[in-house]
Design a protein around this motif. Structure first.
Motif, mmCIF file in Angstrom:
data_model
loop_
_atom_site.group_PDB
_atom_site.id
_atom_site.type_symbol
_atom_site.label_atom_id
_atom_site.label_comp_id
_atom_site.label_asym_id
_atom_site.label_seq_id
_atom_site.Cartn_x
_atom_site.Cartn_y
_atom_site.Cartn_z
ATOM 1 N N TYR A 51 -0.644 -5.521 10.597
ATOM 2 C CA TYR A 51 0.803 -5.711 10.652
ATOM 3 C C TYR A 51 1.547 -4.503 11.226
ATOM 4 N N CYS B 161 -6.366 -1.440 4.627
ATOM 5 C CA CYS B 161 -6.308 0.021 4.775
ATOM 6 C C CYS B 161 -6.971 0.742 3.610
ATOM 7 N N LEU C 106 -3.384 0.250 -3.239
ATOM 8 C CA LEU C 106 -2.475 -0.892 -3.260
ATOM 9 C C LEU C 106 -1.801 -0.934 -4.630
ATOM 10 N N ILE D 73 1.659 1.040 9.257
ATOM 11 C CA ILE D 73 1.351 2.443 8.977
ATOM 12 C C ILE D 73 1.756 3.333 10.148
ATOM 13 N N ALA E 174 0.828 -1.201 0.000
ATOM 14 C CA ALA E 174 0.000 0.000 0.000
ATOM 15 C C ALA E 174 0.866 1.256 0.000
ATOM 16 N N CYS F 1 -4.843 -1.896 10.178
ATOM 17 C CA CYS F 1 -3.667 -2.614 9.655
ATOM 18 C C CYS F 1 -3.240 -3.702 10.645
ATOM 19 N N CYS G 260 4.510 -3.942 5.248
ATOM 20 C CA CYS G 260 3.200 -4.129 4.613
ATOM 21 C C CYS G 260 3.131 -5.491 3.923
ATOM 22 N N GLN G 261 2.025 -6.199 4.122
ATOM 23 C CA GLN G 261 1.826 -7.506 3.501
ATOM 24 C C GLN G 261 0.818 -7.464 2.350
ATOM 25 N N GLY G 262 0.371 -6.255 2.017
ATOM 26 C CA GLY G 262 -0.530 -6.101 0.872
ATOM 27 C C GLY G 262 -1.914 -6.678 1.061
ATOM 28 N N CYS G 263 -2.399 -6.706 2.298
ATOM 29 C CA CYS G 263 -3.726 -7.296 2.547
ATOM 30 C C CYS G 263 -4.851 -6.413 2.027
ATOM 31 N N GLY G 264 -4.623 -5.123 1.907
ATOM 32 C CA GLY G 264 -5.627 -4.222 1.347
ATOM 33 C C GLY G 264 -6.627 -3.664 2.346
HETATM 34 S S1 SF4 Z 1 -2.177 -3.302 2.813
HETATM 35 FE FE1 SF4 Z 1 -2.586 -4.371 4.782
HETATM 36 S S2 SF4 Z 1 -0.544 -4.674 5.669
HETATM 37 FE FE2 SF4 Z 1 -0.297 -3.101 4.082
HETATM 38 S S3 SF4 Z 1 -0.521 -1.155 5.170
HETATM 39 FE FE3 SF4 Z 1 -2.561 -1.709 4.373
HETATM 40 S S4 SF4 Z 1 -3.580 -2.811 6.069
HETATM 41 FE FE4 SF4 Z 1 -1.343 -2.738 6.538
#
Ligand code: SF4
Ligand code: SF4
Length: 155
Positions: free
Chosen positions: A91, A127, A138, A94, A72, A89, A121-125
């Motif tokens: 992880y 946020c 993302l 942020i 992200a 988030c 960031c693990q890219g979970c989306g």
């Molecule tokens: S994509 Fe997921 S891991 Fe990355 S900043 Fe957003 S919430 Fe956090």
């Protein structure tokens, strides 16, 4: 289960996957072993600690580490520093920084804006969904790209 037992069990850390990633936490580079995951005997703790150490050495022996490119990023001009993204988030990727912006009337203003640590960031989306102003996107899956896909499907 009594409420006190439930409270004790909720204070343990959870592995990323019980079978496939038993000594890894949800955050890349942080490993678990021993009683932090629950009651364990000494042989099980030693075996798990050896596995965690092997995982850590596997990371440290590399000259460079390949990270997930689908992370992200925030648009600082659109961000209002509301903290919605930070709260969701999982992880802790942020943080916030005060940045100076030039305003239309040529004055400058300090604003608090979100900043994503791409290494965490693990890219979970999560946020991107939580952001009320559309400032969080993302890489490779931006809001405009997703809407373009939906438009193409609905034609
Ligand atoms: S994509 Fe997921 S891991 Fe990355 S900043 Fe957003 S919430 Fe956090
Ligand atoms: S949720 Fe959006 S507007 Fe709020 S701090 Fe995060 S990026 Fe900025």
């Amino acid at each position: 289960m009594t409420s006190s037992l439930k409270h004790i069990l909720s204070d343990f850390f959870t592995e990323a996957h019980p079978k496939l990633r038993p000594v890894e936490s949800a955050t890349a580079g942080i490993f678990l072993s021993g009683a932090c995951q629950g009651p364990k005997d000494i042989p099980e703790t030693v075996a798990q600690a050896s596995a965690a150490a092997a995982k850590a050495i596997g990371l440290l022996c590399k000259n460079s580490i390949t990270c997930n490119p689908c992370v992200a990023h925030s648009n600082e001009l659109m961000c209002n520093g509301c903290s919605s993204c930070e709260k969701v988030c999982p992880y802790g990727a942020i943080t916030y920084a005060d940045k100076e912006f030039r305003m239309p009337d040529r004055t400058t203003a300090i604003r608090r804006v979100a900043s994503v640590n791409p290494a965490v960031c693990q890219g979970c989306g999560a946020c991107t969904v939580a952001c009320p102003s559309g400032a969080m996107d993302l890489n490779g899956f931006s809001n405009s790209q997703i809407m373009a896909e939906v438009d193409a499907i609905c034609k």
